[in-house]
Design an enzyme around this catalytic site. Structure first.
Site, PDB file in Angstrom:
ATOM      1  N   ASP A   1      16.347  34.898  18.215  1.00 31.64           N
ATOM      2  CA  ASP A   1      17.145  35.200  17.028  1.00 31.64           C
ATOM      3  C   ASP A   1      18.571  34.673  17.185  1.00 31.64           C
ATOM      4  O   ASP A   1      19.171  34.797  18.259  1.00 31.64           O
ATOM      5  CB  ASP A   1      17.179  36.731  16.835  1.00 31.64           C
TER       6      ASP A   1
ATOM      7  N   GLU B   1       7.473  29.800  34.504  1.00 34.48           N
ATOM      8  CA  GLU B   1       6.641  30.537  35.476  1.00 34.48           C
ATOM      9  C   GLU B   1       5.385  31.082  34.814  1.00 34.48           C
ATOM     10  O   GLU B   1       4.383  31.340  35.461  1.00 34.48           O
ATOM     11  CB  GLU B   1       7.419  31.727  36.050  1.00 34.48           C
TER      12      GLU B   1
HETATM   13  C1  NOJ Z   1      18.300  36.226  11.872  1.00 35.60           C
HETATM   14  C2  NOJ Z   1      17.173  37.075  11.396  1.00 35.60           C
HETATM   15  O1  NOJ Z   1      16.117  36.246  10.965  1.00 35.60           O
HETATM   16  C3  NOJ Z   1      17.731  37.954  10.306  1.00 35.60           C
HETATM   17  O2  NOJ Z   1      16.719  38.644   9.626  1.00 35.60           O
HETATM   18  C4  NOJ Z   1      18.746  38.889  10.928  1.00 35.60           C
HETATM   19  O3  NOJ Z   1      19.377  39.631   9.905  1.00 35.60           O
HETATM   20  C5  NOJ Z   1      19.819  38.127  11.706  1.00 35.60           C
HETATM   21  N1  NOJ Z   1      19.303  37.059  12.503  1.00 35.60           N
HETATM   22  C6  NOJ Z   1      20.562  39.063  12.623  1.00 35.60           C
HETATM   23  O4  NOJ Z   1      19.742  39.441  13.688  1.00 35.60           O
END
Ligand code: NOJ
Length: 536
Positions: free
Chosen positions: A211, A253
């Site tokens: 993310d 790994e």
């Molecule tokens: C990207 C994620 O896809 C989204 O849904 C989220 O709000 C933000 N990152 C923050 O984690």
């Protein structure tokens, strides 16, 4: 057909994979309480196997207060009770693997929940403590520290990036105040994440979606933001590559892979994340953001392949996800591109037109070289749901001051059974987000029985994609065609043609049509907004 079965090396599965994104809350509800869960996913594994996907990417399933749909994680090693238990997650991973489907989880390294033990300890420990060093705590500016330490813009536009705590210090959060940013210059933050990766790889997870992958590293001086200044104080900083190199050593790994959520306008900088000792893949948001225009799409395809080639990484093709407007809606609007800043309520939409284009786009993306992502409900052709404003939960909506409708419109629970209450998602409870009226024709049960449905199109296309040696990873060659027609070959004798122009296009003589996104015209020509796969 046996002879044409593809047999890529198992280790290379991710180079050609079709990966299905599961937004757990809205996929399938096993315990009938109105919220999707792991039991629901386990019960629907036969559906996913029949659809023909190679892997599932689960949006965060960890313990969370859900201030941002689970992207505010309180414990990366446990499953939120609304979804199930760790034992169930382990069962799901192994049951999916038994039907040939791998599991990709979502790791959120940029921030934690404000309920995470680290942040709670930091609040209690106070200014100057080692606990606070795991985050970005600073005194404020102004005579009494009443102003935030800098002017960084929030990733959720319209709201501040800093919050002041009762002892007077401020902490940084690029998203909501419930998502404090971690300090990635701290060795403990790195150590902990590598440990979390191992925790899940040990449980059979085959990959990790990262993310906000380009946001982790911050300029330690936390200077004010200066438009155009290079390097940016918190986007795409060089220190990130070292972090991902050590993650790669861990994943190697276990033979696991990464897919980065990397939104970057600069394609050359983007490709740096895909060097052989860093991430395996990253989402291709350039393609997702493009308008339904042959020239724009072709330029994006060419640029994507050119930028990926030097680092040897396969491209990915994505039409939508849990953050963006659903494909049939986007392609049915005056502006068919995607930009977060442009989302508004009440945008006029021609769903029939959008659906025709989305069907063509499905055949286009499934024929392009590399891996492809499919967001739950895309295979049903679901439109974006227009939710009553008082039911919206997405913080992006609130932080925009109510101007941006937010992202809940693509997160409504899936319709499974046309004739059941709540379309069979949770027949005896209220779904956590309302489903629009009139969704019965989108339900999986009616589509499964309809040869002309979106579901049938995806099933056929995914089955062919598995069988055809030329599809997935590998070269492609453009064919001569008018500017409004995207026409290319894959492998030995397979062609994909997509007509975005208003003039019907004559198919090559003696070509065999393997699959079409919509009917050809009376004289067998390819009409506007239609795609075909041909054997030539
Ligand atoms: C990207 C994620 O896809 C989204 O849904 C989220 O709000 C933000 N990152 C923050 O984690």
């Amino acid at each position: 057909m046996e002879a044409s079965l593809k047999e890529p090396s198992d280790d290379d599965w991710w180079r050609s994979a079709a990966i299905y994104q599961i937004y757990v809350r809205s996929f399938a509800d096993g315990d009938g309480d109105g919220t999707g869960d792991l039991a629901g996913v386990r019960a629907r594994l036969p559906y996913l196997a029949e659809l023909g996907v190679d892997a599932l990417w689960f949006t965060p399933w960890y313990l969370s207060p859900f201030a941002d749909g689970g992207y505010d994680v309180a414990d990366y090693r446990s499953i939120d009770p609304a979804f199930g238990t760790l034992v169930e997650a382990e069962k799901l991973i192994s049951e999916a693997s038994e039907v040939g489907i791998r599991t990709i989880i979502d790791i959120v390294p940029n921030h934690v929940s404000d309920q995470h033990p680290w942040f709670r300890a930091a609040l209690t420990a106070g200014p100057g403590s080692p606990e606070r060093e795991l985050f970005h705590f600073r005194p404020g500016r102004g005579e009494h520290g009443e102003l935030p330490p800098n002017d960084w813009p929030s990733e959720f536009p319209g709201a501040p990036s800093w919050t002041r705590v009762p002892d007077g210090e401020w902490y940084l959060h690029l998203f909501t105040p419930e998502q404090p940013d971690l300090n990635w210059a701290h060795p403990e933050v790195r150590r902990e994440h590598e440990d979390v990766l191992r925790f899940w790889f040990e449980r059979g997870v085959a990959g990790v979606r990262i993310d906000s992958a380009a946001l982790l590293a911050k300029d330690p001086r936390l200077p004010d933001f200066v438009e155009g200044h290079d390097p940016h104080p918190f986007v795409d900083r060089d220190d990130l590559h070292d972090i991902y190199r050590s993650w790669r050593a861990v994943s190697d790994e276990y033979g696991a892979i990464f897919v980065g959520e990397v939104w970057l306008p600069d394609a050359e900088r983007f490709a740096r994340y895909l060097r052989p000792d860093e991430l395996h893949t990253a989402f291709n948001f350039d393609f997702l953001s493009r308008r339904w225009d042959a020239g724009e799409l072709r330029r994006s395809i060419d640029a994507t392949l050119t930028d990926h080639a030097p680092v040897g990484a396969p491209a990915t093709w994505v039409l939508c996800n849990h953050d963006v407007t659903r494909t049939v809606t986007r392609y049915g609007r005056g502006d068919t591109g995607f930009a977060f800043a442009a989302k508004r309520f009440g945008t006029p939409t021609d769903i029939a037109l959008g659906t025709r284009r989305a069907r063509a786009a499905a055949l286009l993306t499934l024929a392009l070289p590399g891996a492809v992502y499919l967001y739950q409900g895309e295979e049903l052709g679901l439109p974006e749901a227009e939710l009553p404003v008082d039911r919206i939960q997405d913080p992006m909506h609130f932080r925009s001051g109510g101007v941006d409708p937010g992202r809940d419109g693509c997160r409504a629970p899936l319709p499974w059974v046309a004739a059941a209450p709540n379309y069979g998602f949770c027949p005896r409870a209220e779904p956590w987000l309302p489903q629009p009226d009139g969704w019965a024709p989108y339900a999986a049960d009616v589509q499964a029985a309809d040869p002309g449905s979106m579901l049938t199109l995806y099933r056929r296309a995914l089955a062919l994609r598995r069988m055809e040696p030329g599809l997935g990873d590998g070269p492609m060659t453009w064919l001569d065609a008018p500017a409004a027609v995207l026409a290319f070959t894959r492998g030995d004798g397979l062609a994909c043609l997509v007509n975005l122009g208003d003039a019907a296009f004559e198919l090559p003589a003696s070509a065999e049509v393997l699959l079409e996104s919509g009917p050809l015209d009376d004289t067998g020509r390819l009409p506007q907004d239609t795609a075909v796969w041909l054997r030539i």
